[in-house]
Enzyme design. Structure first.
Site, short mmCIF file in Angstrom:
data_model
loop_
_atom_site.label_atom_id
_atom_site.label_comp_id
_atom_site.label_asym_id
_atom_site.label_seq_id
_atom_site.Cartn_x
_atom_site.Cartn_y
_atom_site.Cartn_z
N PHE A 104 -15.52 3.94 6.34
CA PHE A 104 -14.11 4.17 6.13
C PHE A 104 -13.80 4.16 4.41
O PHE A 104 -12.77 4.41 3.97
CB PHE A 104 -13.06 3.26 6.69
CG PHE A 104 -13.30 1.68 6.64
CD1 PHE A 104 -12.74 1.40 5.36
CD2 PHE A 104 -13.98 1.11 7.74
CE1 PHE A 104 -12.93 -0.19 5.38
CE2 PHE A 104 -14.17 -0.38 7.45
CZ PHE A 104 -13.68 -1.03 6.39
N HIS A 148 -2.12 -5.37 1.64
CA HIS A 148 -3.49 -5.80 1.23
C HIS A 148 -3.38 -7.36 1.01
O HIS A 148 -2.34 -7.59 0.34
CB HIS A 148 -4.45 -5.33 0.10
CG HIS A 148 -5.43 -6.16 -0.36
ND1 HIS A 148 -6.90 -6.11 0.19
CD2 HIS A 148 -5.56 -7.10 -1.38
CE1 HIS A 148 -7.56 -7.04 -0.30
NE2 HIS A 148 -6.85 -7.55 -1.19
N LYS A 201 0.72 -1.24 -0.14
CA LYS A 201 0.01 0.10 0.04
C LYS A 201 0.91 1.33 -0.19
O LYS A 201 1.97 1.04 0.50
CB LYS A 201 -0.82 -0.05 1.12
CG LYS A 201 -2.02 -1.11 1.29
CD LYS A 201 -2.97 -1.03 2.38
CE LYS A 201 -3.96 -2.19 2.14
NZ LYS A 201 -5.06 -1.93 3.48
N TYR A 208 -12.67 -1.85 -4.00
CA TYR A 208 -13.02 -1.92 -2.63
C TYR A 208 -14.59 -2.11 -2.61
O TYR A 208 -15.12 -1.67 -1.46
CB TYR A 208 -12.48 -1.08 -1.86
CG TYR A 208 -11.06 -1.55 -1.26
CD1 TYR A 208 -10.86 -2.49 -0.37
CD2 TYR A 208 -9.82 -0.78 -1.74
CE1 TYR A 208 -9.53 -2.73 0.21
CE2 TYR A 208 -8.58 -1.08 -1.36
CZ TYR A 208 -8.42 -2.27 -0.24
OH TYR A 208 -7.21 -2.30 0.20
N ASN A 210 -2.16 0.41 6.68
CA ASN A 210 -1.56 -0.89 7.35
C ASN A 210 -0.71 -1.70 6.31
O ASN A 210 -0.51 -2.91 6.38
CB ASN A 210 -2.69 -1.71 7.81
CG ASN A 210 -3.81 -2.25 7.01
OD1 ASN A 210 -3.46 -1.70 5.70
ND2 ASN A 210 -4.68 -2.71 7.22
N GLU A 256 -9.51 -10.87 -7.71
CA GLU A 256 -8.49 -9.59 -7.52
C GLU A 256 -7.56 -9.74 -8.42
O GLU A 256 -7.13 -8.84 -9.19
CB GLU A 256 -8.19 -9.68 -6.14
CG GLU A 256 -9.24 -9.11 -5.24
CD GLU A 256 -8.99 -9.29 -3.58
OE1 GLU A 256 -7.96 -9.55 -3.31
OE2 GLU A 256 -9.89 -8.87 -2.93
N ARG A 302 2.49 -6.07 9.25
CA ARG A 302 1.94 -5.04 9.92
C ARG A 302 2.45 -4.75 11.21
O ARG A 302 2.25 -3.61 11.63
CB ARG A 302 0.48 -5.39 9.97
CG ARG A 302 -0.12 -5.31 8.52
CD ARG A 302 -1.60 -5.70 8.44
NE ARG A 302 -2.47 -5.46 7.25
CZ ARG A 302 -3.68 -5.75 7.00
NH1 ARG A 302 -4.12 -7.02 7.47
NH2 ARG A 302 -4.06 -5.50 5.85
N THR A 356 -5.30 -6.69 10.75
CA THR A 356 -5.63 -5.57 10.25
C THR A 356 -5.11 -4.32 10.96
O THR A 356 -4.62 -3.56 10.39
CB THR A 356 -7.31 -5.41 9.89
OG1 THR A 356 -7.72 -6.36 9.32
CG2 THR A 356 -7.65 -4.30 9.12
P1 RTP Z 1 -7.08 -5.89 3.39
O1 RTP Z 1 -8.21 -6.32 2.84
O2 RTP Z 1 -6.32 -4.66 3.17
O3 RTP Z 1 -6.03 -7.03 3.19
O4 RTP Z 1 -7.10 -5.86 5.20
P2 RTP Z 1 -8.03 -6.68 5.94
O5 RTP Z 1 -8.98 -8.04 5.14
O6 RTP Z 1 -7.23 -6.99 7.14
O7 RTP Z 1 -9.14 -5.73 6.28
P3 RTP Z 1 -10.66 -5.38 5.85
O8 RTP Z 1 -11.61 -5.76 6.83
O9 RTP Z 1 -10.84 -6.01 4.55
O10 RTP Z 1 -10.60 -3.74 5.47
C1 RTP Z 1 -10.00 -3.34 4.22
C2 RTP Z 1 -9.04 -2.24 4.79
O11 RTP Z 1 -9.80 -1.22 5.12
C3 RTP Z 1 -9.05 -0.50 5.84
N1 RTP Z 1 -9.87 -0.30 7.10
N2 RTP Z 1 -9.88 1.07 7.93
N3 RTP Z 1 -10.72 2.84 9.94
C4 RTP Z 1 -11.07 1.72 10.08
O12 RTP Z 1 -11.71 1.38 10.93
C5 RTP Z 1 -10.61 0.65 8.97
N4 RTP Z 1 -10.79 -0.73 9.11
C6 RTP Z 1 -10.33 -1.28 7.78
C7 RTP Z 1 -7.59 -1.11 6.10
O13 RTP Z 1 -6.68 -0.56 5.47
C8 RTP Z 1 -8.06 -2.34 5.97
O14 RTP Z 1 -6.93 -3.08 5.56
MG MG Z 2 -10.09 -7.56 3.25
#
Ligand code: RTP
Ligand code: MG
Length: 140
Positions: free
Chosen positions: A59, A117, A11, A51, A114, A128, A104, A93
């Site tokens: 967010f 992805h 990222k 996304y 973070n 994807e 991370r 995350t």
């Molecule tokens: P990713 O998809 O990026 O691999 O991460 P992840 O599965 O661990 O997290 P996900 O729930 O899919 O959320 C996607 C991305 O959104 C951002 N996020 N921000 N501000 C917040 O509360 C928040 N929560 C999620 C993060 O960059 C996350 O990786």
């Molecule tokens: Mg995710």
């Protein structure tokens, strides 16, 4: 366990801090092979489409602004149970909850910024990968 593929993004917070090599070393040390990789600067529209599943989340605007704010490195990773293996080396995350030794834990700045992805299922990995790569760009 079968050899499978997953999709990964380094990222903007990480590319800006010149961490691509250090993150790639962690992926490779975990047994993942980088079988496709390119540096791109996503448009806001591209980030919104990528996304789309998070469109209703509070967010979403911040996330898609961030992902289109600077270059990213998109990758296809291959290895035994690649989706789960990559999620393991990425860490939680929220970096505050990420285990020692994970990408991370070591590099992420916040839950938003973070560093990486990774696809969350083989089905999503295929979708994807196809969003960013043509078949001939992936060399296993
Ligand atoms: P990713 O998809 O990026 O691999 O991460 P992840 O599965 O661990 O997290 P996900 O729930 O899919 O959320 C996607 C991305 O959104 C951002 N996020 N921000 N501000 C917040 O509360 C928040 N929560 C999620 C993060 O960059 C996350 O990786
Ligand atoms: Mg995710």
């Amino acid at each position: 366990m079968a050899v499978t593929r997953t999709f990964s993004i380094i990222k903007p917070d990480a590319t800006k801090r010149n961490l691509t090599g250090k993150i790639n070393a962690k992926l490779e040390d975990a047994g993942l092979r980088i079988v496709a990789q390119k540096r791109i600067h996503m448009t806001k529209a591209q980030a919104e489409k990528f996304y789309e599943v998070h469109a209703a989340r509070p967010f979403y605007g911040e996330l898609t602004d961030f992902m289109s704010s600077a270059p990213v490195v998109v990758q296809v990773l291959e290895g035994e149970d690649a989706v789960a293996k990559n999620r393991e080396v990425m860490g939680a995350t929220n970096p505050a909850e990420a285990a020692e030794g994970t990408i991370r834990k070591e590099f992420a700045l916040s839950i938003g910024e973070n560093s990486v992805h990774g696809s969350d299922s083989e089905e999503n990995a295929a979708i994807e990968i196809a969003y960013f790569f043509s078949g001939t760009e992936i060399v296993g």
